[in-house]
Design a protein around this motif. Structure first.
Motif: not given
Length: 639
Positions: A270-289
């Motif tokens: 996700l950090t290697d792609m152009d950012p979009t708000e759509y990434f936020a929920p998945l990033l949050d899930k990945a960080i929590n896990d």
């Protein structure tokens, strides 16, 4: 020594027509691949190669020794043994023997059980024999074996324009629709190892398109490990937003908890792609896990993950910041006592986003106390990182006096030309710590340096410059002569970008009853930017003022009047996590107060969170508290 050709070079292939990929649909691209790069089909070429070599494409009949041959190939202990077996049994080797020979060579070379270099294998006559045999038998090996053979050929370093590479790629091209998503990803990696050739370039362009065609049909949404691998591939090639959305949705729909490795992979992708708000929920899930399984990763993984998130964080894409994750990385470092250097690296990263961790500041200062050479031997960029982090707020860590003394005595800081050091910021931060090093001062205030800096027009550089003036004026007036008169703040401030908006203005005007009482967008002669100024007479009544004033020093204030300066402070003026005033902002407020002004800082984030009917009373109460008097409020507030 006889030149090794790895099975004769084929005729030169025509240059790929890249415009076809832009003009035609995906299915047309794949359909057109044979015509783009070959005059004949792969099978025709295959038969032509066999004919020219006098070979036979049929599988050789098994002999009584065939099974033993397979065992010998499997049990070979060095590449030399494998090549010797190939030499002695070349005539009876079938496709399975060839694949086992390649597999053994790869495994032995990869695991370090080798008695020859990879380059020696490449030039070995028996390896050339193996390649020729592979060419003759390639028509009867399965797709998986073809890809595996290409892997070994690539690893050894066989040129992309060799016959065997061309044959294997043509066979894969013919079975293009049989590829699964993992095949595509691995093939993309393999062709990336080859030097450019028409066929190689064709695959490089086509494989991402093939991936996108197969993705909706062949995706396995139940396997999060595979989904993470697909997302990683998407981050490395130019896939459509729709394909990325398919992958992100699939990962979000999965209820399976991510292990540490998979969670890390998703964050990196996700950090290697152009950012979009759509990434936020998945990033949050990945960080929590990742936090749940943090013990599965080493600190290098954590530090790299932190770096990627820090570099991606912006005010617009704030979801790349996770306070718990940042502090967890710091705690890991301290708990495992990784030492001064790692502590400085962490300070550098979190200082970039103005995140403050007092335990890390204490840890670094403690390490400097235990071993002063950590500082005396540190390079300028390390000292820079420490100084920036220490000056973010008014907090001074344990053993600060010792660390400060080591920095003061550090010699030749400015002699190192480090790209990551912004010298004007370095000097401003040192001033905030009451450290005035002549070499850094000389470099930061050099006329040529300042001229090139101000031409870039970054407000942060101007603010750092003004901080130096304000700090020296307040704390070290004996050094005022070192300040360059050529760049007096009174003139320089005109080059700054103006404050874009003044959200408090309308509420102040309505609360006080008229716009004639509120001055907006002012500056001071030593570099302060002021949102508003209001003049009051006794009893808390506002006084009409001259609107044509630029500098606050030029506002006429009678003895019976009081001048109030109001600063609308945005999120950038505070630390990211602790919401403390940044050191440079606190200095700016202090320098105004030293000059006798009453200053009211208003946190715009708090003010804008209020309901509309609460905002004006809030401002009036803040003014009343600051002026220590009742304020005459307009009767029209509620109208």
């Amino acid at each position: 020594m006889k030149k090794i050709n790895y099975g004769d070079h084929g005729k030169s292939l025509s240059k790929p027509n890249t415009n076809l990929y832009k003009k035609e649909g995906m299915s047309q691209v794949i359909k057109s691949l044979p015509n783009l790069y070959l005059r004949h089909s792969s099978r025709s070429i295959f038969h032509r190669y066999v004919s020219s070599a006098g070979g036979d494409i049929t599988r050789p009949a098994l002999t009584p020794g065939s099974d033993i041959l397979m065992q010998h190939l499997k049990n070979a202990t060095t590449p030399r043994v494998v090549l010797k077996i190939v030499n002695e049994h070349y005539s009876i080797m079938n496709s399975k023997h060839i694949m086992q020979a390649l597999r053994s060579l790869f495994d032995l070379q990869k695991c370090g059980s080798s008695d020859v270099s990879t380059n020696e294998i490449l030039r070995h006559p028996d390896f050339n024999k193996l390649c020729r045999k592979l060419k003759f038998q390639s028509g009867v090996i399965e797709l998986n074996e073809t890809i595996e053979a290409l892997k070994v050929i690539s690893y050894v370093g066989v040129p992309s324009n060799s016959t065997i590479v061309q044959v294997l790629l043509q066979l894969i091209r013919q079975d293009i629709n049989s590829l699964n998503l993992h095949h595509v990803i691995f093939l993309d990696f393999l062709v990336g190892q080859f030097n450019s050739s028409p066929l190689v370039e064709a695959f490089r362009m086509a494989l991402p398109i093939i991936f996108e065609i197969h993705l909706p049909v062949k995706i396995d949404k139940r396997n999060v490990t595979h989904l993470a691998e697909y997302l990683h591939y998407a981050s490395k090639v130019d896939l459509s937003k729709n394909s990325i959305k398919i992958l992100v949705d699939a990962l979000l729909e999965s209820t399976e908890e991510l292990d540490g490795k998979t969670a890390k992979s998703i964050i990196w992708s996700l950090t290697d792609m152009d950012p979009t708000e759509y990434f936020a929920p998945l990033l949050d899930k990945a960080i929590n896990d990742l936090l749940i399984h943090i013990d599965e990763l080493n600190y290098t993984d954590l530090e790299s993950t932190l770096s990627k998130m820090v570099h991606k964080y912006t005010k617009k894409h704030s979801y790349f910041y996770n306070e718990t994750f940042v502090d967890t990385c710091v705690n890991y470092l301290i708990d495992h006592d990784l030492g001064f250097k790692y502590g400085v690296y962490a300070l550098r990263k979190i200082g970039r986003i103005t995140h403050v961790n007092r335990y890390l500041l204490d840890y670094v200062s403690k390490k400097a106390l235990e071993d002063p050479t950590c500082v005396t031997n540190a390079d300028a960029s390390d000292i820079y990182s420490i100084v920036i982090a220490m000056s973010l707020t008014s907090y001074r860590p344990l053993h600060w006096d010792n660390l400060k003394d080591l920095i003061v005595r550090k010699k030749q800081l400015a002699s190192e030309n480090k790209r990551e050091i912004i010298w004007i910021r370095f000097m401003a931060s040192l001033c905030l710590l009451d450290i005035y090093k002549l070499d850094v001062i000389t470099k930061a205030l050099n006329s040529d340096y300042l001229n090139s800096l101000f031409k870039k027009g970054f407000n942060s550089d101007f603010e750092n410059y003004f901080s130096i003036w304000q700090s020296i004026k307040i704390n070290r007036p004996e050094l005022v002569d070192i300040l360059p008169s050529k760049y007096d703040p009174e003139q320089v401030i005109d080059s700054m970008k103006p404050i874009p908006e003044f959200p408090l203005e309308a509420s102040l005007q309505k609360g006080l009853g008229s716009d004639q009482y509120v001055l907006t967008d002012l500056v001071s002669k030593i570099g302060h930017q002021i949102d508003h100024a209001i003049l009051f007479r006794k009893g808390g009544y506002p006084v009409a003022v001259n609107k044509d004033v630029k500098f606050i020093e030029d506002i006429e204030v009678l003895e019976k009047n009081d001048l109030l300066l109001i600063l609308g402070l945005r999120s950038v003026h505070y630390t990211l996590n602790t919401k403390e005033l940044r050191g440079s902002v606190a200095l700016s407020l202090k320098s105004l107060e030293v000059d006798g002004y009453s200053v009211l800082p208003v946190n715009l984030e708090i003010w804008e969170s209020l309901s509309d009917f609460e905002r004006i009373p809030y401002l009036m109460q803040e003014i009343k508290n600051k002026m220590d008097t009742d304020i005459a409020i307009s009767e029209n507030i509620g109208k």
